[in-house]
Design an enzyme around this catalytic site. Structure first.
Site, PDB file in Angstrom:
ATOM      1  N   ASP A 175      35.508  33.967  39.689  1.00 30.23           N
ATOM      2  CA  ASP A 175      36.821  34.618  39.545  1.00 30.23           C
ATOM      3  C   ASP A 175      36.381  35.981  39.442  1.00 30.23           C
ATOM      4  OD1 ASP A 175      38.703  36.133  38.501  1.00 30.23           O
ATOM      5  OD2 ASP A 175      39.504  34.335  36.967  1.00 30.23           O
TER       6      ASP A 175
ATOM      7  N   LYS B 112      42.786  43.396  39.707  1.00 29.61           N
ATOM      8  CA  LYS B 112      42.580  44.236  38.710  1.00 29.61           C
ATOM      9  C   LYS B 112      42.125  45.870  39.652  1.00 29.61           C
ATOM     10  CE  LYS B 112      41.766  41.945  34.545  1.00 29.61           C
ATOM     11  NZ  LYS B 112      42.878  42.350  33.378  1.00 29.61           N
TER      12      LYS B 112
ATOM     13  N   TYR C 181      38.454  33.234  31.206  1.00 28.80           N
ATOM     14  CA  TYR C 181      39.840  33.374  31.075  1.00 28.80           C
ATOM     15  C   TYR C 181      40.274  33.539  32.727  1.00 28.80           C
ATOM     16  CZ  TYR C 181      44.447  35.298  30.905  1.00 28.80           C
ATOM     17  OH  TYR C 181      46.154  35.592  31.301  1.00 28.80           O
TER      18      TYR C 181
HETATM   19  C1  LIG Z   1      38.709  36.994  34.893  1.00 27.26           C
HETATM   20  C2  LIG Z   1      40.107  37.182  35.008  1.00 27.26           C
HETATM   21  N1  LIG Z   1      40.690  36.148  35.916  1.00 27.26           N
HETATM   22  C3  LIG Z   1      42.240  36.399  36.019  1.00 27.26           C
HETATM   23  C4  LIG Z   1      42.996  37.107  35.328  1.00 27.26           C
HETATM   24  C5  LIG Z   1      44.560  37.024  35.611  1.00 27.26           C
HETATM   25  O1  LIG Z   1      44.784  38.052  36.170  1.00 27.26           O
HETATM   26  P1  LIG Z   1      46.331  38.734  36.103  1.00 27.26           P
HETATM   27  O2  LIG Z   1      46.493  39.325  34.869  1.00 27.26           O
HETATM   28  O3  LIG Z   1      46.201  39.890  37.313  1.00 27.26           O
HETATM   29  O4  LIG Z   1      47.117  37.649  36.533  1.00 27.26           O
HETATM   30  C6  LIG Z   1      42.306  38.195  34.478  1.00 27.26           C
HETATM   31  C7  LIG Z   1      43.315  38.873  33.519  1.00 27.26           C
HETATM   32  O5  LIG Z   1      42.803  39.439  32.806  1.00 27.26           O
HETATM   33  C8  LIG Z   1      41.157  37.972  34.115  1.00 27.26           C
HETATM   34  O6  LIG Z   1      40.287  38.782  33.438  1.00 27.26           O
END
Ligand SMILES: Cc1ncc(COP(=O)(O)O)c(C=O)c1O
Length: 458
Positions: free
Chosen positions: A261, A289, A157
């Site tokens: 990521d 986060k 994700y």
């Molecule tokens: C690995 C990863 N990348 C990107 C995101 C997206 O971040 P945000 O919810 O701050 O937009 C998340 C959100 O859970 C994530 O787990």
């Protein structure tokens, strides 16, 4: 057009507040009337408990029920709720202003600190959320390479925006899913632009040979490979030995930008995230986060050669970037993490104690629970009965999807909530520096009782 996968996990509806006149039910009814879908994020929709406050490892709902919290609001709260030093730093910063159309000294101080800490960071840019900052990374990779396609992995994700909203939790048994070595890009949501996925290639994770085969076809078109360095969003599966190094080597060989990521792994697996924990340095990385411990701040970090293009040739912008309170929260949070060298050992130890305790509680109740992940974040699930004694390794999304009985885990979550422990329905557990030995004991006591209740239902 590919089939759309509705983002629904098998999960029982609202967990608490079944009493007609509880504050919980009253609030949920009000929310349903005015908030689309009853919530402000789809990830909250399966279990929209209404909370009133949180402190340390605990949260309280509007009926005064207390829970030990392992959701940590989907991960950010690395120091738990309302840590006094973080709240004090934010409060002090806010007395001087919220956001300026310019720079402020703490913002520069934070950037200096991030460049010092993060191995891939020659330069950083600050944003508000992980989703938008992933888009900045992809744009930058395209500008740097002059290529357009991006490769993501099945089950990973990277935020909710169109260009990467595919194959997050797709079905694996239909013709629309492609094959295990060559998965199709399966849309995550209706309403995405018709051509949104034209530049996206999906690959199975943790399989260097399958990736090489895909690269033989597409390497000259690929600007970037983006990966969660640990597949936290699907089963918390860690990279196989040597896999991240192989990704690094393949990206170097084909002049593809490697993007980690680190929105979950950053400041959680280690101070400098997965790139420190696993010892492989990407070209670009996204943090979110935990970096600001629950305040909206994200970071794009990367090599000077690539990040330098953000000089107006490639655009990244944001009215609310680098808000004073968020920057203050990040500085205070990083200071706390740095002030005690044993922090990460402790976070992982707490997680590992939970993992072992949960597995053994399941055995005592006559069932099997599988836990996976580095400790400070991990996944728990119950294998389908049909899997029997099969203990073949879980390495990628298809293994995860075919292994776990999500409905059973949903019932476990409900039993745990009834015993004062708040969990995420997908099976992911987040640990904070606020979780104490007493919390762990109480959680394992609750789990023993919840697992017995679960066993008696079958
Ligand atoms: C690995 C990863 N990348 C990107 C995101 C997206 O971040 P945000 O919810 O701050 O937009 C998340 C959100 O859970 C994530 O787990």
């Amino acid at each position: 057009m590919n089939k759309v996968t509705p983002f629904v996990y098998e999960f029982p509806p609202a967990i608490v507040g079944t009493m007609e006149n509880s504050n919980q039910v009253k609030c949920q009814v009000r929310a349903q009337r005015v908030l689309a879908g009853g919530v402000s994020s789809q990830f909250r929709a399966t279990d929209p408990i209404v909370f009133s406050h949180g402190r340390g490892s605990r949260i309280w709902d509007v009926d005064g029920n207390e829970y030990i919290d392992f959701t940590l609001s989907q991960g950010p709260l690395i120091h738990g709720h309302s840590h006094p030093s973080i709240i004090a730093a934010v409060t002090e910063a806010l007395t001087r202003g919220q956001v300026w159309n310019g720079l402020h000294e703490p913002e520069i101080e934070l950037a200096e600190k991030l460049v010092e800490i993060i191995p891939c960071a020659d330069l950083v840019r600050l944003g508000c959320t992980g989703s938008e900052t992933v888009q900045a990374a992809l744009r930058l990779a395209r500008a740097f390479t002059g290529r357009s396609k991006v490769l993501k992995f099945e089950g990973h994700y990277h935020g909710w925006l169109d260009s990467v909203a595919a194959s997050i939790n797709p079905p694996v048994d239909g013709p629309e899913s492609g094959t295990a070595p060559k998965p199709a890009a399966v849309r995550w949501s209706s309403g995405m632009a018709r051509h949104a996925l034209d530049d996206l290639i999906v690959a199975p994770w943790n399989d260097g040979d399958a990736l090489e085969a895909i690269l033989r076809e597409h390497s000259g078109e690929l600007a970037a490979i983006i990966t969660e360095p640990c597949m936290c969003n699907s089963g918390c599966v860690e990279p196989a030995t040597g896999y991240l190094a192989r990704l690094r080597e393949l990206c170097d060989r084909h002049r593809i930008v490697l993007i980690f990521d680190e929105v979950i792994t950053g400041f959680r697996l280690a101070l400098a995230g997965a790139q420190q924990y696993y010892g492989v340095v990407p070209d670009l990385a996204i943090f979110g986060k935990a970096v600001a411990s629950g305040f909206p701040l994200s970071v794009l970090a990367g090599r000077r050669e690539i990040m330098g293009i953000l000089d107006g040739r490639t655009i990244h912008a944001g009215t609310l970037n680098a808000q004073t309170g968020c920057v203050a929260a990040a500085l205070a949070s990083v200071q706390l993490l740095e002030s005690d060298r044993a922090t990460y050992d402790r976070l992982h130890a707490v997680g590992n104690e939970l993992k072992a305790g949960l597995e053994s509680a399941a055995r005592a109740a006559g069932c099997v629970a599988i836990t996976m992940g580095p400790g400070s974040v991990f996944h728990m699930g119950f294998p389908h009965a049909a899997r029997g004694a099969d203990r073949s390794p879980i390495r990628n999304y298809r293994d995860v999807a075919s292994t776990y009985d999500m409905a059973k885990y949903g019932r476990f979550v409900r039993h745990m909530a009834g015993r004062g422990v708040r969990l995420i329905g997908r099976g992911i557990w987040y640990v904070s520096t606020a979780h104490s030995a007493k919390d762990i004991q109480q959680t394992l006591d609750a789990a023993r009782s919840a697992l017995q209740a679960l066993a008696s239902e079958q």
